[in-house]
Design an enzyme around this catalytic site. Structure first.
Site, PDB file in Angstrom:
ATOM      1  N   SER A   3     -11.173 -16.045  -4.219  1.00 14.91           N
ATOM      2  CA  SER A   3     -11.398 -14.603  -4.152  1.00 14.91           C
ATOM      3  C   SER A   3     -12.456 -14.109  -5.141  1.00 14.91           C
ATOM      4  O   SER A   3     -13.181 -13.180  -4.839  1.00 14.91           O
ATOM      5  CB  SER A   3     -10.082 -13.864  -4.359  1.00 14.91           C
ATOM      6  OG  SER A   3      -9.574 -14.174  -5.632  1.00 14.91           O
ATOM      7  N   CYS A  10     -14.109   2.966   3.024  1.00 16.85           N
ATOM      8  CA  CYS A  10     -13.119   2.309   2.160  1.00 16.85           C
ATOM      9  C   CYS A  10     -13.827   1.279   1.291  1.00 16.85           C
ATOM     10  O   CYS A  10     -14.236   0.216   1.783  1.00 16.85           O
ATOM     11  CB  CYS A  10     -12.057   1.624   3.018  1.00 16.85           C
ATOM     12  SG  CYS A  10     -10.984   0.533   2.063  1.00 16.85           S
ATOM     13  N   CYS A  31     -11.628  -5.998  18.184  1.00 18.51           N
ATOM     14  CA  CYS A  31     -12.913  -6.202  18.831  1.00 18.51           C
ATOM     15  C   CYS A  31     -12.836  -5.748  20.279  1.00 18.51           C
ATOM     16  O   CYS A  31     -11.761  -5.597  20.840  1.00 18.51           O
ATOM     17  CB  CYS A  31     -13.325  -7.669  18.785  1.00 18.51           C
ATOM     18  SG  CYS A  31     -12.240  -8.717  19.754  1.00 18.51           S
ATOM     19  N   CYS A  69      -2.583   3.419  -0.766  1.00 18.30           N
ATOM     20  CA  CYS A  69      -3.550   3.712   0.285  1.00 18.30           C
ATOM     21  C   CYS A  69      -2.807   4.219   1.512  1.00 18.30           C
ATOM     22  O   CYS A  69      -1.839   3.604   1.948  1.00 18.30           O
ATOM     23  CB  CYS A  69      -4.336   2.437   0.650  1.00 18.30           C
ATOM     24  SG  CYS A  69      -5.442   2.686   2.061  1.00 18.30           S
TER      25      CYS A  69
END
Lengths: 457, 457, 457, 457
Positions: free
Chosen positions: B281, B234, B2, B380
Site C-alpha cells: 500500500s 473523493c 462498468c 464517510c
C-alpha cells in the site's frame, strides 16, 4: 522439506514450516507424524493451506514429524507421487522426504526389480525405501549407511521411524538443509531458514555436507558415511529459488541479490530514465542497480493482487493479455521513457517477449534488460526443474539473438565472476553446472529426469 | 462498476473490466446483458474469477452489458444484496448498478412502502428501481429525470434496459466514472481507467458531474437534470482506494502518491537507515520519500505470495503470527537498523501494532512511521466503507497517543495542504470530509449506513 | 467383479457391469483397461455412478478391462485399498481384482517381507502380485500356476496384463463367476448374471471351480492347476447376497427365495391377518409364504424413496426415528392386525427391535417373524462380511431369547434341510459353515479378517 | 407444505415434516421461522436432506415455522422461485407458502404493476404478498380477508408473521391440509398426515374448505371469508400423488388404491399367469387385483436400489437401457409367461413403450396392462403438474391406439364410477376435471400455467 523432533505440536510446526517453504513446491504437500508407537499420514495434491485443515492436523498426533512440498512437473503429477513416502515393513514404519535428484536411480531400480521388488511410484525416493527393506535384517544404522553409500546425486533428506528423526545431506551438499531449536524445546530441520523464522525457532547451524544427523532418545548424534569431498552448493538457490529472507549456505539471499544488482551496475551502465523489476523476481537486484547507478527505481508495472484462476479467454483483439492481466503497466508513467528492466534469470524466454511488448504498447521508448546471472545454457541433474537443453533459450541462441527475440534495445547478463563475487564465497564452493557444464557428480548413462519425475523440496 | 455498449462480446468485456476493478469490491460480482430483446443475468458471492466461467459467460449473450463488484461489509453480505439489481416491470427489464451511497434512501423507502411497495434487499439502489416503477406511466427519460432529482448523495451509476445503456454521475461527482472507446467499435464506461487499459479501450473523457449519458440507437446523448454545483471528488480514491495505474479525476494515481511521498519528505525528514513500505500500500509514497530525501528504499518485509486461506491456529508461543505469515521480515537486513515506514493511511490501527512489533522482534533499532494523508477523523457517508467514528483511531486519540499505541519511535501525518498539493488541484475540487468534517451533501437525519448495507462499486 | 475381453467399448461395458453388481460392494469402484500397449486406471471411493463419468471413461481406452466394486468394512476403508490393484514390474503391467478371502495370506506376506518386499495395502490381493513378481523370471503361465497353487481360501479373480485377460475360480468355487458373450463380439466374465443381462450379453456357462480361463490372441484357453475337489458354493449368495434376478450356481435367485418362503409355510403355519416383508429383503420369500399359506400379502410398511443423507437429529420424543424415516408404517392398515413378517436373515439383530416396535406403535396386535434361513451362528472366512461371533446374535442367544429381544410374539427359522431343498441341490454342493461350522478350507492359525480388510467383489 | 406453531423445536419439526412430504416436490425446499421478534430464513434448490443440515437448522431459532417443498417444472426452476416467500414491509415480516395454483393471478399481477409494484418471482404466490402490502394500512385480519377474497383457484396455504401462523384452504378445498397436535404441546399443519406420523403428532382434523385458521397468543381461531360452496377434492391425490400411508380427505390412500385394484378385477378379468406392478407406483392396486382375481402377484421386474445420477451413455446396441438400468426384469421368471401389469395412471406414455418391450425381450409371451383410473384427457389448472393437452396421450389417442403404441396385447382403464366407488365417497365430492373436463373454478382467460411456474406443495 522439514522435520520436527521432540515437540508435542510436531504436526503444527511441520505445517507452518511447509507454509514458509511453499515457494519450493506447489504441486502437493504431505506430513507424516509419529507418537512413538503409531505413524500418521496426510498428503494430497495442492497447496499447503488447501491440503491441511485443523481437522486433518488433529489426525496427526505425535512429537515427531516430517513434511514435504513438491514441485509441479508435467510428467507424473499425481497423488501416488506425493511425499513423504511411507511404508510399513515387518511391522515397522519408515518414511522419507527428499529434495534433489538421484542420478543413479534407474540402475538401482533395475537391480531391485530383478530381485522381485514392486515399485508404486515413479519417484527416485522410492529406491531408498526398497534398499532399506532389503537391508532390514541388519541393525538400522548399518542398513542406513549401506543404503546411503549406494546413492549418487543430490539428496537433502529427512527420514523418520516410529521413534527417530534422521536428517541427511549428500557429501556435495547441493541442496541447503539447516537445523534450529524450537522456542519451547525440540528441534527443527528445514530446507531454508525462513521456516525457522516463521515458527520462531533459533537457527543453530546448517547440516554439513555428508552429515547424517540422528535424533533419538532426545539426543542428536551425527555420523558421516562418506569420505570428505568439495562442496557443490547450488548457486541457483541464491539467484532465484530460495526465499529472499532466508540465509542459504550461510549468506542472506536478499543481500546477495542486491549485490548482484550492484555488480551488474558496475559491469553495465545503461543510460535510462528509470530502473524497474517485473514484480517480484528482480526486486532486490533492481534496488542494488538503482543504488549503485543512481538511476531511480520505479514500479513501471504493478502486480494484480486478485489474479485468480481466470480461464476466461480474451477476445481476439486483446494482445499480450496473459501478461497484462497479471502485471498492469502504468501507462501514464511509461510514456516516452527509456526503461531498464532487471531480471533474475531468463530460462525459456517465453513470457519475456510479451512482457516487453506490453511496455512498448504502454508507450516506453526504449527497453533494456539486465539479468543478474550469466546465461543458463545447461540442464540441471540435481533437482532444479530446468527444461531440457532444447528449451533453454540461452542454449539455443547467442545473446544478441535473444535480445532480438525478446524485442529489447539491449540485453546484458551478469558475468560468472560477478555472480560468485556477490555471494562473498568462491567458485570452488558452488555447483555452477547450469552456467558452465561442470557437473560435480556425473549422471548415470541412462539418466533422464522425466523417467523419475521432478525433484521434491 | 462498468457498462459496455454496442459490442458483440459485451459480457466478456464486462468480465475483464470487473476483473480490473476487483480491488473496488471483493464480496460479490454480477453481470447483466441484453441482446435487444431479452435480458440475461449472472451474479454470485465471491471474486470475479470465481463467479464467472466460460460456461456462465456463454449464458450472457448480447451487445449491452453492465457489471458490478461489491464490497465486503459485515451487515448484509448475502446473495440477495448482490448487484446489478434487475427487475421486470410491465414486461420491460431495468437493471442498475451503483457505486456510492444515497443519503436520503431511508426517507424515500418509507414513502414507497407507504404506497405498497415491497423491498427485497437492504441496498439503497433498490429505491431507484421502485421510483422508476412508480413513474413508469411517463416516457422513460422523464421518469429517469424525475427519479434522479429525488436522489441525494453519491451515485455513480450504470443503468440498462433491453436496448439502452445509461451512465449517471451525481452533480458533486464524488465517485469517478470514465468513458472509453472499445478497440473494434462500441463504448465502455468504468469506475477507473485501469479497466479501459486491460481491454485496450481508448480513454475518451470522464462522465461529468451531473451528467446522464444515454446510449441508444448507436448514439450517445447527454442530459443534465441538476443545476450546476461545485465538484466534490473523493480524495481518498487518490490516497488509497483507486488502482495506482489508473487516472482518476484526470490525474495519475501512481504519480500523485509518489508526490505525496515527496512532499512528506519535505515536511518531515527523519534520520533513518532506510525507507520501506509495508507491501504494497505505501510503495509509491515510499519511492517518492526515498527519491526526495536520498534515504535508500529497501524491502524490509517481503509479501508471502502463497498466502492462502490458512485457518490453522498458531501455537501459543507464536507472537504476531497473523502478520508474519503474510509479511516476512528480512531478519538479517533489519538487525540494528533505524527504519522509516511509509503508510498510505491508518484507519483502525489494528494491524499496525503487531506489524511494528514484528520489525522490532526481527532486530530493528528504531521504527518511524510517516503517513501520506492527514489523520482520518470522520466517517464517510458517500461510499467509502469507513468504520464508525468510534473505530477510527484518529478520531479517538491524538497523534502522540497513536504513536504510543503502535509502538513507534515517531509518527507523522502529511498535512491537508500537502496532500491536496500532490494532486495538482485545489481544496475546492475535493470532498475532504473524512479529514475536516466538511460534508458537501448533508445526510438524512435518520441516515445510518448499516441500515442499508455498504456501498457497491 | 468383472472382466471384458476383445471389445472396443471395454471400459463402458465394465462400467455397466459394475453398475449391475453395485449391491456386492458400495465402498469403492475401479476399472483398469489396456489397449494392448498401455494400461489405464481409474478408481476412487464411492459408488460406481459417482466414481465414473463420461470424462473418466474416456480416459480408459482399450479393448480389455477388469473392474471391481468393494465392500464397506470399518477397518481399512481408504483409497489405497481400492481394487483393481495395478503394478508395473520390469516394464510390464499386471492388474488383479479379487472377490473372496485368502486364509493363508498373513503367512505368505510374512515370507515375502522377509525377502525384502514392501507392501502398500492391507489387502490380501496384494500378496498375489508380489508372488507373481518373485516368479517373474519364469514364463507367465508357469509363474501364474506356481502363484495360484500357493493360495488357500476363496478367490474368484480377474487378472489382466497388457494383452491378456485371466478369470480364476478357486477349486472349491466358493464365489460365483460366469462367462458370457457380448452382443457384438467379445467376452465378459462377471460375478453374477445380472451384469450380463444389463449389457445384453448371452450367458455361456459358469467358470468351473478350479478353472483358470486365459483370453489371449482372441482365443480362450482353460487350465486347471489344482487337483479336483468337492465344490463348496456359498449358500448365503442365494439366501441374501446375490441380486434376485441373477442365476447363481445355475439356479435363479428369485425363485429359490420364493421356494424358501413356500417351504417355510409348510414348516411353520402362523395364524395371522397378513404376511409382509420389510422392504425389500424378504419380498420373495414373503410371496412364497403367502401363496403357499393363502394368507394375503400386504405392504405394512412402505419404503421412503427419498431417504437421503439426513444427519439431522430427531427430538428426544421421537422413538424409533431411524427406522420410521426409512420405512413408513401404514397406520390405518396395521391397526389391530396380527402381522407375519418374513425376513431373509437376522445377523446382528440391531435394527429388528425398533422395526418391530414401530409396527406395534402403529397399532399391530401381534407380530410374528419367520426367517428364510437357519440361525447364522459362525463367522465366514471366505468373503461374506459377517461380524465376529460376538456380534452374531444367533451365536449368543437361543431362538426364544432372540424373539424376546426383538419384541416378537413368535420367531421361527427355516431348517437347514428346508433351505437346501429350496435350491434343488444337495448339502454336499454348498459351504454351510455359517450355519453348521463345517469349514471346507481350514483358515491359517493367525488368520484374522480385520488384519487384511474385508473382501472385495 | 407445513406449519409449526408454539414449539421450541419448530424448525426441526418443519424439517421432518418436509422430509415426509418430499414426494410432493423435489425441486427446492425452504423453512422460515420466527422467535416472536425476528424472522429467519433458509431455502435452496435441492432435496430437503441436501438443503438443510444441523448447521442451517441452528440458524432457524424460534417456535413458529412454515416450510415448503417445490415441484420440478421446466419453466422457472431457480433459486428466486423457491418458497416460502418472505418479505419485510414497514418493518414487519410476512411469509407465505402455497400449494396449488391461482387461476386469476395474471390479472391481479397486471393491476398491481399498474400501481407501481415490482415483482421478483414468476410465482403466483407473490401476488398474495403484494395484495397484503397494498392493504397494510388496514388491521391484519381485514387485510387478509380482503386479499383472500380476491383470489381464485386452488390454494392451500400457510402464512406467517412474527407472532402468528395462519393456515388457509380455498373454499373448494382442492388440495388437502390437515391439523395435528405435537407430542409435547404445540400444533402442526401439513399437506398430508404422513408428516404427522413421522413427528408423532396426533391427527385432529382437516382444515375445512374455506377455513382460515389463525394461531396467535396460543389460541386457535377460525374465520370463513367465503360463502359456502361444494367441495372439489383432487381425486388425483388418491390415485397417484399422495403417499400411500397418508389419510387424504379422510380416507386412507393405500386402501383406496387397493380397492381400485379390486374393482378393476371385477371390471376386467384377464387370463394371465401373474399380476405385477412396475415398482412402486402400482403396488397397491396390484395387490387388490391379485386378491380379488386369485391370480398370483409376482415381482417381474426389480427396482435397482443403487440407481444414481449415472449420465454414462449406453453403447448403441443396448436397447431400452434407461428402463433396464432402473428396473431389472427377472428373465428366468418372465420367460413364456402371460403378464398382467397394473399401473396407477398413464400420462405421457413415454416410458411405457420401452418398459413393455423390456418385458418382451426378457421372454414374456403376452403383456396386458390395467390402469387404476380412467384416461387422463384434460389439463389441470389447480396444481398437479400435468402436461398440456398435446402431451397427454389419452387426449390424443383412443384406447386401442394407446395399446398399440405401448406394444400391449390389451389395455383397460378403470371406469370413472369404479374409481370414485373405491374412495367410498361420491362424484360430487371431487374435482374430476382431468377425466371429464368439468372445471369447478373457470380459469382466467389469459391463464397459462407456464407463465407463472408450476405449483408448489
Amino acid at each position: 522439506m522439514c522435520g520436527i523432533y521432540d515437540h508435542q505440536d510436531a504436526a503444527r510446526f511441520a505445517y507452518f514450516s511447509l507454509y514458509a517453504l511453499q515457494h519450493r513446491g506447489q504441486e502437493s504437500a504431505g506430513i507424516v507424524t509419529s507418537n512413538g508407537k503409531q505413524v500418521y499420514n496426510q498428503k494430497d495434491m495442492g497447496l499447503v493451506a488447501d491440503v491441511f485443515s485443523e481437522e486433518t492436523l488433529n489426525k496427526l498426533p505425535g512429537n515427531i514429524a516430517i513434511g514435504h512440498v513438491r514441485y509441479s512437473t508435467t510428467g507424473a503429477s499425481n497423488i501416488i507421487n506425493t511425499q513423504p513416502l511411507l511404508i510399513s515393513h515387518k511391522g515397522k514404519s519408515l518414511a522419507v522426504a527428499h529434495n534433489g535428484n538421484l542420478v543413479n536411480s534407474i540402475e538401482l531400480r533395475r537391480d531391485l526389480e530383478q530381485k522381485g521388488s514392486i515399485f508404486q511410484t515413479t519417484m527416485d525416493s522410492e529406491v531408498i525405501l526398497h534398499l532399506m527393506a532389503h537391508a532390514s535384517d541388519r541393525p538400522f544404522e548399518d542398513a542406513l549407511q549401506e543404503t546411503l553409500t549406494l546413492l549418487k546425486g543430490a539428496f537433502s533428506m529427512v527420514m523418520m521411524t516410529n521413534d527417530t528423526l534422521i536428517a541427511i545431506r549428500d557429501p556435495n551438499g547441493f541442496r541447503p538443509l539447516c537445523l534450529g531449536k524450537l522456542p519451547n524445546g525440540g528441534y527443527i530441520v528445514a530446507s531454508e531458514t525462513c521456516a525457522l523464522d516463521l515458527v520462531e525457532a533459533t537457527y543453530i547451524r546448517d547440516i554439513a555436507p555428508g552429515e547424517v544427523l540422528i535424533c533419538r532418545d532426545q539426543q542428536l548424534t551425527s555420523i558421516y558415511p562418506w569420505p570428505p569431498c568439495r562442496s557443490s552448493f547450488c548457486i541457483f538457490e541464491n539467484v532465484y529459488f530460495a526465499r529472499p529472507d532466508s540465509d542459504i549456505f550461510g549468506i542472506n539471499v536478499y543481500q546477495t541479490r542486491k549485490r548482484m544488482g550492484q555488480i551488474l551496475a558496475r559491469e553495465c551502465r545503461i543510460d535510462g530514465d528509470f530502473v524497474m523489476p517485473f514484480p517480484d523476481s528482480g526486486n532486490y537486484a533492481a534496488i542494488g542497480y538503482s543504488q549503485e547507478s543512481g538511476i531511480p527505481l520505479e514500479f513501471g508495472v504493478i502486480r494484480n493482487h486478485y489474479v485468480g484462476r481466470t480461464f476466461i479467454q480474451p477476445t481476439q483483439s486483446m494482445r499480450d493479455f496473459n501478461v497484462r492481466v497479471k502485471l498492469n503497466p502504468v501507462r501514464s508513467f511509461l510514456e516516452g521513457k527509456r526503461v531498464i528492466i532487471i531480471e533474475d534469470s531468463i530460462i525459456r524466454g517465453t513470457t519475456g517477449k510479451s512482457r516487453v511488448r506490453s511496455l512498448r504498447n504502454a508507450g516506453a521508448k526504449e527497453v533494456h534488460m539486465l539479468v543478474s546471472c550469466p546465461p543458463t545454457r545447461h540442464p540441471c541433474f540435481y533437482g532444479i526443474d530446468f527444461p531440457s537443453t532444447k528449451e533453454l533459450i540461452a542454449a539455443q541462441y547467442e545473446v544478441p539473438a535473444i535480445a532480438g527475440h525478446l524485442g529489447l534495445d539491449s540485453l546484458y547478463y551478469l558475468s560468472l565472476e560477478g555472480m560468485v563475487e556477490a555471494t562473498g564465497m568462491t567458485m570452488e564452493d558452488f555447483c555452477l553446472a547450469c552456467f558452465n557444464a561442470d557437473y560435480p557428480v556425473p549422471p548415470d548413462r541412462s539418466f533422464h529426469k522425466d523417467a523419475l519425475g521432478g525433484c521434491g523440496c
